[in-house]
Design a protein around this motif. Structure first.
Motif, mmCIF file in Angstrom:
data_model
loop_
_atom_site.group_PDB
_atom_site.id
_atom_site.type_symbol
_atom_site.label_atom_id
_atom_site.label_comp_id
_atom_site.label_asym_id
_atom_site.label_seq_id
_atom_site.Cartn_x
_atom_site.Cartn_y
_atom_site.Cartn_z
ATOM 1 N N LYS A 20 0.696 -1.265 0.052
ATOM 2 C CA LYS A 20 -0.029 0.181 0.116
ATOM 3 C C LYS A 20 0.647 1.334 -0.009
ATOM 4 C CE LYS A 20 -3.370 -2.297 2.940
ATOM 5 N NZ LYS A 20 -2.382 -3.269 3.106
ATOM 6 N N VAL A 21 0.357 2.229 -0.751
ATOM 7 C CA VAL A 21 0.894 3.780 -0.419
ATOM 8 C C VAL A 21 -0.255 4.311 0.709
ATOM 9 C CG1 VAL A 21 1.166 5.953 -1.427
ATOM 10 C CG2 VAL A 21 1.841 3.975 -2.742
ATOM 11 N N ILE A 22 0.217 4.783 1.761
ATOM 12 C CA ILE A 22 -0.600 5.273 2.889
ATOM 13 C C ILE A 22 -0.484 6.730 3.038
ATOM 14 C CG2 ILE A 22 -1.286 5.075 5.148
ATOM 15 C CD1 ILE A 22 -0.485 2.154 5.369
ATOM 16 N N ALA A 23 -1.454 7.525 2.920
ATOM 17 C CA ALA A 23 -1.473 9.106 3.428
ATOM 18 C C ALA A 23 -1.867 9.048 4.724
ATOM 19 C CB ALA A 23 -2.382 9.661 2.430
ATOM 20 N N LEU A 24 -0.989 9.681 5.503
ATOM 21 C CA LEU A 24 -1.174 9.937 7.063
ATOM 22 C C LEU A 24 -1.765 11.486 7.365
ATOM 23 C CD1 LEU A 24 2.114 8.157 8.119
ATOM 24 C CD2 LEU A 24 -0.218 7.245 8.405
ATOM 25 N N GLY A 25 -2.818 11.311 8.366
ATOM 26 C CA GLY A 25 -3.067 12.664 9.021
ATOM 27 C C GLY A 25 -4.358 12.573 9.533
ATOM 28 N N TYR A 26 -4.819 13.736 10.370
ATOM 29 C CA TYR A 26 -6.105 13.683 10.826
ATOM 30 C C TYR A 26 -7.083 14.287 9.825
ATOM 31 C CZ TYR A 26 -9.841 14.409 14.217
ATOM 32 O OH TYR A 26 -11.128 14.187 14.863
ATOM 33 N N PHE A 27 -6.861 15.148 9.066
ATOM 34 C CA PHE A 27 -7.529 15.582 7.814
ATOM 35 C C PHE A 27 -9.014 16.015 8.229
ATOM 36 C CE2 PHE A 27 -5.179 11.840 5.920
ATOM 37 C CZ PHE A 27 -4.193 12.642 5.395
ATOM 38 N N LYS A 121 4.465 0.617 1.678
ATOM 39 C CA LYS A 121 5.670 0.677 0.920
ATOM 40 C C LYS A 121 6.001 1.920 0.468
ATOM 41 C CE LYS A 121 6.242 -3.878 1.076
ATOM 42 N NZ LYS A 121 7.303 -4.226 1.931
ATOM 43 N N HIS A 122 4.989 2.893 0.779
ATOM 44 C CA HIS A 122 5.301 4.384 0.778
ATOM 45 C C HIS A 122 4.362 5.134 1.568
ATOM 46 C CE1 HIS A 122 7.367 7.643 -1.619
ATOM 47 N NE2 HIS A 122 6.119 8.150 -1.286
ATOM 48 N N VAL A 123 4.825 6.020 2.075
ATOM 49 C CA VAL A 123 4.217 6.935 2.987
ATOM 50 C C VAL A 123 4.109 8.383 2.430
ATOM 51 C CG1 VAL A 123 3.848 7.789 5.319
ATOM 52 C CG2 VAL A 123 4.376 5.354 5.039
ATOM 53 N N VAL A 124 2.830 9.018 2.570
ATOM 54 C CA VAL A 124 2.758 10.288 2.321
ATOM 55 C C VAL A 124 2.254 11.094 3.315
ATOM 56 C CG1 VAL A 124 1.749 12.007 0.470
ATOM 57 C CG2 VAL A 124 2.419 10.023 -0.278
ATOM 58 N N ALA A 125 2.695 12.297 3.811
ATOM 59 C CA ALA A 125 2.154 13.273 4.813
ATOM 60 C C ALA A 125 2.494 14.405 4.408
ATOM 61 C CB ALA A 125 2.429 12.498 6.081
ATOM 62 N N GLY A 126 1.856 15.343 5.096
ATOM 63 C CA GLY A 126 2.416 16.983 5.174
ATOM 64 C C GLY A 126 3.402 17.232 5.791
ATOM 65 N N TYR A 127 4.140 18.473 5.822
ATOM 66 C CA TYR A 127 5.395 18.617 6.234
ATOM 67 C C TYR A 127 5.380 18.777 7.825
ATOM 68 C CZ TYR A 127 3.468 23.139 7.203
ATOM 69 O OH TYR A 127 2.817 24.429 7.699
ATOM 70 N N TYR A 152 9.052 7.470 1.143
ATOM 71 C CA TYR A 152 8.040 8.451 1.786
ATOM 72 C C TYR A 152 8.284 9.720 1.113
ATOM 73 C CZ TYR A 152 12.023 10.488 4.231
ATOM 74 O OH TYR A 152 13.310 10.802 4.655
ATOM 75 N N THR A 153 7.032 10.437 1.029
ATOM 76 C CA THR A 153 6.996 11.858 0.395
ATOM 77 C C THR A 153 6.453 12.914 1.330
ATOM 78 O OG1 THR A 153 6.581 10.925 -1.908
ATOM 79 C CG2 THR A 153 5.878 13.271 -1.476
ATOM 80 N N THR A 154 7.064 13.801 1.342
ATOM 81 C CA THR A 154 6.573 14.854 2.368
ATOM 82 C C THR A 154 6.098 16.242 1.195
ATOM 83 O OG1 THR A 154 8.208 14.705 4.033
ATOM 84 C CG2 THR A 154 7.277 16.718 3.904
ATOM 85 N N VAL A 155 4.716 16.442 1.767
ATOM 86 C CA VAL A 155 3.748 17.331 0.960
ATOM 87 C C VAL A 155 4.065 18.760 1.803
ATOM 88 C CG1 VAL A 155 1.712 18.331 0.171
ATOM 89 C CG2 VAL A 155 2.184 15.857 0.179
ATOM 90 N N ALA A 156 4.617 19.838 0.906
ATOM 91 C CA ALA A 156 4.912 20.875 1.527
ATOM 92 C C ALA A 156 3.457 21.854 1.861
ATOM 93 C CB ALA A 156 5.589 21.905 0.155
ATOM 94 N N LYS A 157 3.914 22.980 2.638
ATOM 95 C CA LYS A 157 2.621 23.504 3.147
ATOM 96 C C LYS A 157 1.928 24.345 1.714
ATOM 97 C CE LYS A 157 4.009 27.722 4.768
ATOM 98 N NZ LYS A 157 4.388 28.711 5.669
ATOM 99 N N VAL A 158 0.558 24.300 2.091
ATOM 100 C CA VAL A 158 -0.260 24.847 1.058
ATOM 101 C C VAL A 158 -1.056 26.005 1.465
ATOM 102 C CG1 VAL A 158 -2.476 24.445 -0.505
ATOM 103 C CG2 VAL A 158 -0.955 22.322 -0.003
ATOM 104 N N GLU A 159 -0.923 27.133 0.553
ATOM 105 C CA GLU A 159 -1.269 28.399 1.073
ATOM 106 C C GLU A 159 -2.465 29.132 0.010
ATOM 107 O OE1 GLU A 159 2.089 31.067 1.229
ATOM 108 O OE2 GLU A 159 2.796 30.239 3.242
ATOM 109 N N LEU A 160 -3.397 29.611 0.527
ATOM 110 C CA LEU A 160 -3.959 30.799 -0.109
ATOM 111 C C LEU A 160 -4.289 31.784 0.438
ATOM 112 C CD1 LEU A 160 -6.067 30.147 -2.822
ATOM 113 C CD2 LEU A 160 -7.919 29.370 -1.079
#
Length: 316
Positions: A20-27, A121-127, A152-160
């Motif tokens: 699996k590729v798992i995204a981690l967070g409270y969301f 096998k791969h983890v993705v989460a926010g910074y 793993y992949t770290t997703v950078a801060k998203v701004e608006l």
């Protein structure tokens, strides 16, 4: 999509062996920042030919760690989260119960028991994602705990509008200001709650404005008191309406009042009692006001209806 509730290690023993590729967070809210994390995980899963999964937690960690200031209402309770995850292409959602035992796990034990044992096998989460006792694990050091079992992949801060998109920011807009229109830009959809239509005191009907009194069916965050342009979702159909959130000060003293959520549906004469409905919140028209008479209130309600019609005519 499958939803799996995990409480303790014994449940994990029964999990499948799919990589699996798992995204981690409270969301909470599944806002634009969260969506970027999840879409990244889904895309990587597709590229690797793996299952796309989300791991989230319940209740909010503050319930366990900061009971005096715990978060009791959510932008997206679990059922709402699951629907949004599915729309983003997720195959499986793991709802992990956050309790004292989980909060005391070391970062290594969390990785071993909740990621490696689930065949990540791969983890993705926010910074800013943290894990393990005292939040000692993070996306800067997660590689040290991976045992070379996953990347793993770290997703950078998203701004608006020059500011970080966050659940805290959205909650403040909705709860303190009733700024549902601004919140919708951060969510990329109208804020939505669900509930059941219950019997009220019939006062709206006597004024010529019958309303559906909606009692929330989960721990949703309700917008600040005021009058809102909304759509009532009934059996998948969107009905335009005006929603009053508040204490009805024209008729009740503050001490005797109970907060209600009442929707007057435009051009509708049917029976909605006991139906499960959704409310999509589009714009706050005005604050809740106390009027000198019922006639003054009726005049204002007619204006609210006209403003609502104009809004939906402009935003077809």
């Amino acid at each position: 999509m499958e939803c799996v509730y995990l409480e303790g290690r014994s449940f994990i023993e029964q999990m499948d062996g799919k990589e699996k590729v798992i995204a981690l967070g409270y969301f909470d809210g599944v806002h634009l920042g969260h969506q970027k994390v999840i879409k990244t995980a889904v895309q990587i899963a597709e590229e690797k030919g793996m299952e796309a999964a989300v791991m989230t937690f319940y209740p909010h960690p503050s319930v366990v760690l900061r009971p005096d200031s715990k978060r009791e209402a959510e932008l997206t309770p679990n059922a709402a989260k699951a629907e949004l995850f599915e729309q983003l292409g997720v195959n499986t959602v793991y709802f992990v119960k956050f309790d004292r035992i989980l909060s005391q796990l070391s970062p290594q034990n969390f990785v071993d028991e909740y990621l490696i044992r689930l065949h990540a096998k791969h983890v993705v989460a926010g910074y800013d994602f943290t894990f393990g006792r005292k939040a000692m694990g993070n996306m800067d050091n997660i590689g040290e705990y991976s045992r070379s079992m996953f990347s793993y992949t770290t997703v950078a801060k998203v701004e608006l509008f020059g500011e970080k998109i966050s659940s805290t920011r959205i909650r403040s807009l909705i709860m303190k200001k009733g700024a549902v229109e601004e919140a919708s830009e951060l969510l990329r959809r109208p804020y939505q709650t669900t509930g059941t239509v219950v019997h009220g005191d019939q006062r709206g009907r006597t004024l010529g404005f019958p309303t559906a009194n909606v009692e929330k069916d989960a721990a949703y965050l309700i917008p600040a008191n005021g009058i809102y342009i909304v759509q009532l979702i009934v059996n998948g159909k969107a009905l335009n309406g005006v929603c009053s959130v508040g204490l009805r000060p024209t008729f009740y003293s503050h001490e005797a009042a109970i907060q209600t959520v009442e929707v007057h549906v435009l051009d509708f004469n049917g029976d909605l009692y006991d139906q499960k409905v959704g409310i999509k919140w589009y714009r706050r028209l005005r604050p809740e006001l106390k009027f000198n008479s019922a006639d003054d209130l009726i005049k204002q309600m007619e204006k609210d209806k006209a403003d609502t019609r104009a809004y939906f005519h402009k935003n077809k």
